[in-house]
Scaffold this motif. Sequence first.
Motif, mmCIF file in Angstrom:
data_model
loop_
_atom_site.group_PDB
_atom_site.id
_atom_site.type_symbol
_atom_site.label_atom_id
_atom_site.label_comp_id
_atom_site.label_asym_id
_atom_site.label_seq_id
_atom_site.Cartn_x
_atom_site.Cartn_y
_atom_site.Cartn_z
ATOM 1 N N VAL A 197 0.866 -1.176 0.000
ATOM 2 C CA VAL A 197 0.000 0.000 0.000
ATOM 3 C C VAL A 197 0.903 1.226 0.000
ATOM 4 O O VAL A 197 1.763 1.375 0.882
ATOM 5 N N ILE A 198 0.717 2.100 -0.997
ATOM 6 C CA ILE A 198 1.607 3.240 -1.197
ATOM 7 C C ILE A 198 0.819 4.534 -1.072
ATOM 8 O O ILE A 198 -0.233 4.699 -1.710
ATOM 9 N N ALA A 199 1.317 5.463 -0.267
ATOM 10 C CA ALA A 199 0.704 6.790 -0.153
ATOM 11 C C ALA A 199 1.216 7.665 -1.296
ATOM 12 O O ALA A 199 2.430 7.765 -1.524
ATOM 13 N N ALA A 200 0.307 8.292 -2.017
ATOM 14 C CA ALA A 200 0.682 9.109 -3.172
ATOM 15 C C ALA A 200 1.212 10.469 -2.729
ATOM 16 O O ALA A 200 0.498 11.217 -2.060
ATOM 17 N N PRO A 201 2.447 10.819 -3.078
ATOM 18 C CA PRO A 201 2.971 12.149 -2.737
ATOM 19 C C PRO A 201 2.326 13.226 -3.600
ATOM 20 O O PRO A 201 1.812 12.955 -4.690
ATOM 21 N N ARG A 202 2.362 14.450 -3.123
ATOM 22 C CA ARG A 202 1.811 15.586 -3.859
ATOM 23 C C ARG A 202 2.927 16.312 -4.594
ATOM 24 O O ARG A 202 4.047 16.424 -4.100
ATOM 25 N N ALA A 245 -8.835 -3.548 1.542
ATOM 26 C CA ALA A 245 -8.505 -4.214 0.284
ATOM 27 C C ALA A 245 -7.988 -5.614 0.566
ATOM 28 O O ALA A 245 -7.334 -5.864 1.586
ATOM 29 N N GLY A 246 -8.295 -6.537 -0.367
ATOM 30 C CA GLY A 246 -7.841 -7.908 -0.238
ATOM 31 C C GLY A 246 -8.698 -8.719 0.712
ATOM 32 O O GLY A 246 -9.424 -8.165 1.538
ATOM 33 N N HIS A 247 -8.591 -10.043 0.592
ATOM 34 C CA HIS A 247 -9.350 -10.905 1.493
ATOM 35 C C HIS A 247 -8.894 -10.740 2.933
ATOM 36 O O HIS A 247 -9.623 -11.030 3.872
ATOM 37 N N GLU A 248 -7.660 -10.207 3.103
ATOM 38 C CA GLU A 248 -7.126 -9.988 4.441
ATOM 39 C C GLU A 248 -7.631 -8.706 5.084
ATOM 40 O O GLU A 248 -7.349 -8.420 6.248
ATOM 41 N N GLY A 249 -8.373 -7.867 4.311
ATOM 42 C CA GLY A 249 -8.961 -6.648 4.865
ATOM 43 C C GLY A 249 -7.945 -5.589 5.232
ATOM 44 O O GLY A 249 -8.076 -4.937 6.274
ATOM 45 N N ARG A 250 -6.964 -5.361 4.371
ATOM 46 C CA ARG A 250 -5.925 -4.365 4.641
ATOM 47 C C ARG A 250 -6.540 -2.963 4.636
ATOM 48 O O ARG A 250 -7.170 -2.555 3.662
ATOM 49 N N PRO A 251 -6.418 -2.175 5.709
ATOM 50 C CA PRO A 251 -7.017 -0.836 5.748
ATOM 51 C C PRO A 251 -6.402 0.082 4.684
ATOM 52 O O PRO A 251 -5.175 0.097 4.495
ATOM 53 N N GLY A 281 -6.046 8.620 -1.400
ATOM 54 C CA GLY A 281 -4.670 8.945 -1.740
ATOM 55 C C GLY A 281 -3.715 7.775 -1.640
ATOM 56 O O GLY A 281 -2.506 7.956 -1.797
ATOM 57 N N GLN A 282 -4.227 6.569 -1.413
ATOM 58 C CA GLN A 282 -3.366 5.394 -1.326
ATOM 59 C C GLN A 282 -3.589 4.467 -2.516
ATOM 60 O O GLN A 282 -4.708 4.298 -2.994
ATOM 61 N N LEU A 283 -2.484 3.864 -2.959
ATOM 62 C CA LEU A 283 -2.501 2.898 -4.046
ATOM 63 C C LEU A 283 -2.285 1.502 -3.478
ATOM 64 O O LEU A 283 -1.343 1.272 -2.721
ATOM 65 N N VAL A 284 -3.160 0.583 -3.871
ATOM 66 C CA VAL A 284 -3.047 -0.811 -3.448
ATOM 67 C C VAL A 284 -2.451 -1.618 -4.594
ATOM 68 O O VAL A 284 -2.926 -1.542 -5.738
ATOM 69 N N VAL A 285 -1.419 -2.386 -4.303
ATOM 70 C CA VAL A 285 -0.803 -3.283 -5.280
ATOM 71 C C VAL A 285 -1.177 -4.718 -4.892
ATOM 72 O O VAL A 285 -0.933 -5.139 -3.762
#
Length: 321
Positions: A31-36, A236-242, A246-250
Amino acid sequence: MPAITVDDTLVLPRIPRPDPAASRSRPVTEVIAAPRQSEGAGFVVRRPFPGGLSMAESDPFLLLDHLGPQVNGPDEARGAPWHPHRGFETVSYILDGEIAHHDTNGGGGVIGEGDTQWMTAGGGILHDELPTEKMYRGGGPAHAVQLWVNLPPGLKMTSPRYQSITRDALRLLTSDDGGALIRLIAGDIGGFTGPGVTHTPITYAHVTLAPGAQLSVPWSPTFSALAYVLSGRGAAGHEGRPVEDGQLVVFGPGDHLVVAAGRAEPVDVLLLGGLPIRAPIAHYGPFVMNTRDELQQAVEDYQAGRLGIIPADQLEPRNFA
């Protein structure tokens, strides 16, 4: 988050929930936070890749910029004056507000709420993306995303092409229980196809999840898989990652994606993925080629005016004062 909405999702075609006995959920790997950062004539975007994610990791995508959501005052709106592109496609999706554009291939017009501008730069084009007079004079809401899609080596120099995908052309779908509104822009989800015509096989969709709703959506195992949160908080995901705005899920390998909204508010996410091209990348600003020689040729062609000539009536900066 206006974009395009419906009064009752239950009237829409439903995507069947994948059978967990036959379909493997793709795990969240990062999970990546998008910089501005500042772009164009001074507008600020959040950019999850490249940067947080390399071009090799985001393949076949090159860049994702997220503008807003924000409300501009009079004379505050900013855009991107005339600039070149070669070697890829730009896909601009407007969620709120409107943008005017022109290009040296004869294209032009206004991209409004819920519309998508799909421009294949291919061998080269010049264009601009600016606030309309209405948005500049009066201000107002602005919310948009732009995705850059790479082209394979054999199509880097293809002829420029333009697609105008209006909000009415989007393929609207819902989940098996009606808890999600899926706006399919391009590609295939559950046997349904979006209107965007792509050189590179991809899937691109904007999903709104009602509070407490979960979406399990089939996804080609040969495609990369990303989810970008436009607004709200969820998992996100079956594991329920919070995850939050502004965040990208891979996602890792598997057969379907899982995204969910928290119980307090809806969540808007972009789902995107495609068939990796796995070709060398040489890039410099708005040029993305495969070799340094090709990159140098792109710069020389631009400087020599071979990527197009700005029309005479567009040479002066627009002033709506």
